[in-house]
Scaffold this active site. Structure first.
Site, PDB file in Angstrom:
ATOM      1  N   SER A   1      40.605  20.646 -35.679  1.00  0.00           N
ATOM      2  CA  SER A   1      41.008  19.655 -36.259  1.00  0.00           C
ATOM      3  C   SER A   1      40.856  18.209 -35.922  1.00  0.00           C
ATOM      4  O   SER A   1      39.447  17.834 -35.831  1.00  0.00           O
ATOM      5  CB  SER A   1      42.703  19.922 -36.430  1.00  0.00           C
ATOM      6  OG  SER A   1      43.350  19.086 -37.450  1.00  0.00           O
TER       7      SER A   1
ATOM      8  N   ASP B   1      42.304  24.776 -41.671  1.00  0.00           N
ATOM      9  CA  ASP B   1      42.338  24.317 -40.351  1.00  0.00           C
ATOM     10  C   ASP B   1      42.357  25.274 -39.428  1.00  0.00           C
ATOM     11  O   ASP B   1      43.013  26.349 -39.172  1.00  0.00           O
ATOM     12  CB  ASP B   1      43.660  23.464 -40.398  1.00  0.00           C
ATOM     13  CG  ASP B   1      43.994  22.713 -38.973  1.00  0.00           C
ATOM     14  OD1 ASP B   1      43.713  23.225 -37.862  1.00  0.00           O
ATOM     15  OD2 ASP B   1      44.148  21.363 -39.391  1.00  0.00           O
TER      16      ASP B   1
END
Length: 749
Positions: free
Chosen positions: A64, A208
């Site tokens: 991320s 993610d």
């Protein structure tokens, strides 16, 4: 960590490294950066201390935000470079679906950021708001930063080997990304479910990596790292006290699996760094500077440990050669191109909108500008590019386009001290009547109803010339003012207009044009006091105009200029009114002192915003309205007062309420200062001067005078739009007046 314990860990790590490396080889150092949204900016402080201590990292992994920061560091950007970059970024623009206001075509600017909710029609069905972010500007910025590595498709070939982690949305398993295109890989690693759109990458639909592994330490082990430094900004699972908003709750649910994985990953670290980030949220990018300062402070705390690590390795194995700087790449020769995601007949159109032609050199900023040129038309939900190296040292560019829905239903809210509350609804459709067009119907429901039909028709595929058609009707109750700017009466104004303009853009943000406008206006006293006007007037104005808008934002801009200038010839007047003193008829439109012969009319509004610092903005404004040889009263006067334009023929003036002054000639200058007290909270002050009724040939209600005034405003940028609470003062009123506004008004365009 105490010094002896640190050395034991180091010796153990060297022993472990020796199993995977030749005997006596220098142990490789790995760095893991966790995800955590805005909190991930704290990693940058650690990177700066690693550089200062002389610790040369060999491998980097991240998830991320850790993938973004880690990839930049792996590519050769120093911690200091990344810190400077972060300070310059506009995170609000990077993490949004919309185009930057400066890149939107002039004809479309008026509708940017005007509505609270926009619901697209997809396959003839209304689609609820998804809240999903495409982050077009982030794509472009990352593409610029990594352009020197467009030939590198193996991430291990960066200056530091790099891998990032994403999650396969179908299998729920972690996917380690180590080859391919670096920008889509990073974007996939940060695609928080239901916040960012998933990314299709190398046969996987990815979101993610924090869903399964927010702290990817084991990937460093697999790369061959012998000493591992772990930087974590997520602090494991959320606590009950830290679940403060919807995003925090979403992340807690989404990252359940990672919470279980975190402990095992942390146990693999030789040096573990966390940060005192209590009070900062994953979405708090407005706090970028304080977060990076906290990261730097934490890095300084462990600097002695990092320095001992570097010195001990250099003492045993000798110093290492410094890393080479990021390759400099001023421009790339692009010999060919293709466009994916569009029908074949539209490929040439998007290239034309981008003004892109293969067979020439392009700089990184030129490529981004070309993409913005097409994205600013708001025909695309996403428009990105990748570069493929060719054997002859040139490049082939591939544009990936995702079309935006053509029809939207929009809703807004506006409250104003004069107009009251209004619920605004609108439906807009592109290419409904003709290609290259936008049609819109808007309605303001409230105490003062308004209705508008608008149509933009681009006349060329390059979208440099357009036709603007407008029809609008409204009813508005307006107060009249007597001596001392005190309310003395009330009248109802009904207004309708139909206009057409032919505009030629000479830049994306400026255009010159000609037009004709038909207007109907009627006045009816509701509360009579002194002289009152009762009747109507029809008139036609043919005009030339100039429009420009380089503001960097539609709400609370900090830079840029906006200009609206018009010079017209008023003719075809058809008056029918009576001037009353209470119930007594004073005169009609046939009175000798009135004249409805054609006359010249000009109007100017110029607003310039100048950034003084990160928090301070200077505002300069000049306004003028002049009716030459004008022998009428009220019906086509300029109305002076207010801070927000909500009336026909209005010139705003800090210190007076709307329509406090009616005049046939006026010029005003304003200087203002706005300071950001906190993210989204502002205080501003304005001071202005007005000179009016100076054209002596005109019929005047009062003599020429100079007025002074000012305002102090406390503002908040809310989900409803701007909220402004002001106090006004002028030498005309000689008292403090309140003023209140929420949202963006219906307007006249």
């Amino acid at each position: 960590m105490k010094f002896p314990l640190f050395l034991l860990l180091l010796l153990f790590a060297m022993g472990q490294a020796g199993r995977a490396q030749p005997p006596g080889a220098r142990p490789r150092i790995g760095l893991t950066l966790s995800g955590g949204g805005a909190r991930g900016l704290a990693h940058i402080g650690l990177l700066q201390m690693l550089d200062s201590a002389g610790v040369q990292v060999d491998y980097v992994t991240g998830t991320s935000m850790g993938a973004i920061v880690g990839a930049l560091y792996a590519a050769g950007y120093s911690g200091h470079d990344i810190d400077l970059l972060v300070c310059e970024l506009d995170w609000g623009a990077l993490l949004t679906n919309g185009a930057q206001l400066r890149t939107v075509t002039l004809a479309e600017k008026d509708d940017v950021s005007r509505y609270l909710i926009e619901l697209p029609f997809v396959r003839r069905k209304l689609q609820p708001p998804s809240g999903v972010i495409e982050s077009e500007e982030l794509w472009l910025k990352l593409s610029e930063l990594f352009l020197p590595y467009y030939r590198t498709k193996d991430f291990s070939c960066f200056q530091r080997g790099f891998r990032c982690v994403a999650t396969d949305i179908l299998s729920g398993e972690a996917v380690v990304l180590q080859r391919g295109e670096i920008v889509p890989a990073i974007r996939a690693s940060m695609a928080i479910p239901s916040v960012f759109t998933p990314i299709y990458y190398q046969g996987h639909q990815l979101v993610d990596g924090g869903v399964v592994r927010n702290f990817p330490v084991s990937e460093l082990k697999a790369m061959g790292a012998g000493v591992i430094i772990g930087s974590n900004v997520s602090n494991g699972a959320y606590t009950e006290a830290s679940l403060r908003n919807a995003l925090d709750v979403l992340l807690q649910i989404t990252f359940f699996k990672d919470n279980a994985d975190f402990k095992s990953q942390r146990a693999l670290c030789d040096v573990y760094v966390d940060y005192p980030l209590k009070g900062f949220t994953t979405g708090g990018f407005a706090d970028a500077k304080p977060i990076t300062r906290i990261g730097l402070g934490r890095g300084q705390q462990i600097f002695p440990q990092l320095k001992r690590l570097a010195d001990s390795l250099d003492a045993q194995y000798g110093p290492r050669a410094p890393l080479r700087p990021v390759p400099r790449l001023d421009s790339i020769y692009i010999s060919s191109c293709e466009v994916h995601g569009l029908e074949p007949q539209n490929v040439s159109l998007v290239l034309q909108l981008m003004t892109f032609r293969p067979g020439r050199f392009y700089t990184p900023t030129q490529l981004s500008a070309a993409v913005r040129g097409a994205f600013g038309t708001r025909y695309f939900r996403r428009l990105t590019y990748t570069l493929q190296p060719l054997p002859d040292s040139t490049a082939h560019i591939v544009f990936e386009a995702v079309r935006a829905p053509l029809t939207h239903l929009q809703f807004g809210l506006h409250y104003h001290s004069l107009t009251g509350i209004g619920l605004i609804s609108s439906i807009s459709a592109k290419d409904w009547l003709l290609p290259f067009s936008t049609s819109q119907a808007a309605l303001n429901l409230g105490e003062n109803p308004r209705f508008r039909l608008k149509h933009f028709q681009y006349l060329t595929p390059s979208k440099h010339a357009f036709l603007r058609l407008l029809a609008q009707a409204e009813q508005l109750d307006v107060a009249t003012y007597g001596a001392g700017i005190r309310k003395s009466g009330l009248y109802t104004q009904r207004y309708g207009t139909v206009s057409g303009q032919l505009m030629q853009e000479f830049t994306r943000n400026a255009a010159f044009g000609v037009g004709t406008r038909y207007e109907y206006v009627s006045f009816r006293p509701e509360i009579a006091s002194g002289l009152q006007l009762n009747g109507r007037l029809r008139l036609i104005t043919s005009f030339i105009c100039y429009e420009a808008n380089t503001w960097n934002a539609a709400i609370y801009p900090t830079a840029g200029r906006k200009v609206d200038a018009e010079a017209g010839y008023v003719y075809g007047q058809a008056p029918s009114f009576r001037v009353l003193d209470g119930p007594t008829l004073v005169e009609t439109q046939d009175a000798a002192r009135f004249s409805f012969r054609p006359y010249l009319r000009t109007r100017l509004n110029l607003e310039q915003f100048c950034p003084l610092s990160a928090r301070a903005t200077l505002l300069l404004q000049a306004q003028a309205g002049l009716n030459f040889n004008y022998r009428q009263i009220v019906v086509n006067d300029f109305v002076v007062g207010g801070l927000t334009p909500v009336l026909r023929n209005q010139l705003t003036f800090a210190g007076l309420p709307e329509a406090a002054l009616l005049t046939s000639s006026a010029a005003a200058a304003l200087v203002g200062y706005r300071h950001a007290l906190a993210p989204k909270v502002y205080i501003s002050g304005k001071a202005n001067v007005l000179y009016h009724d100076f054209l002596t040939a005109n019929l005047q209600l009062q003599s020429a005078q100079v007025r002074y005034g000012g305002a102090v405003t406390l503002s908040y940028r809310s989900f409803l739009g701007p909220i402004d609470a002001s106090l006004l003062y002028s030498n005309a009123a000689e008292r403090v007046l309140p003023y209140f506004n929420i949202g963006i008004p219906f307007g006249y365009r």
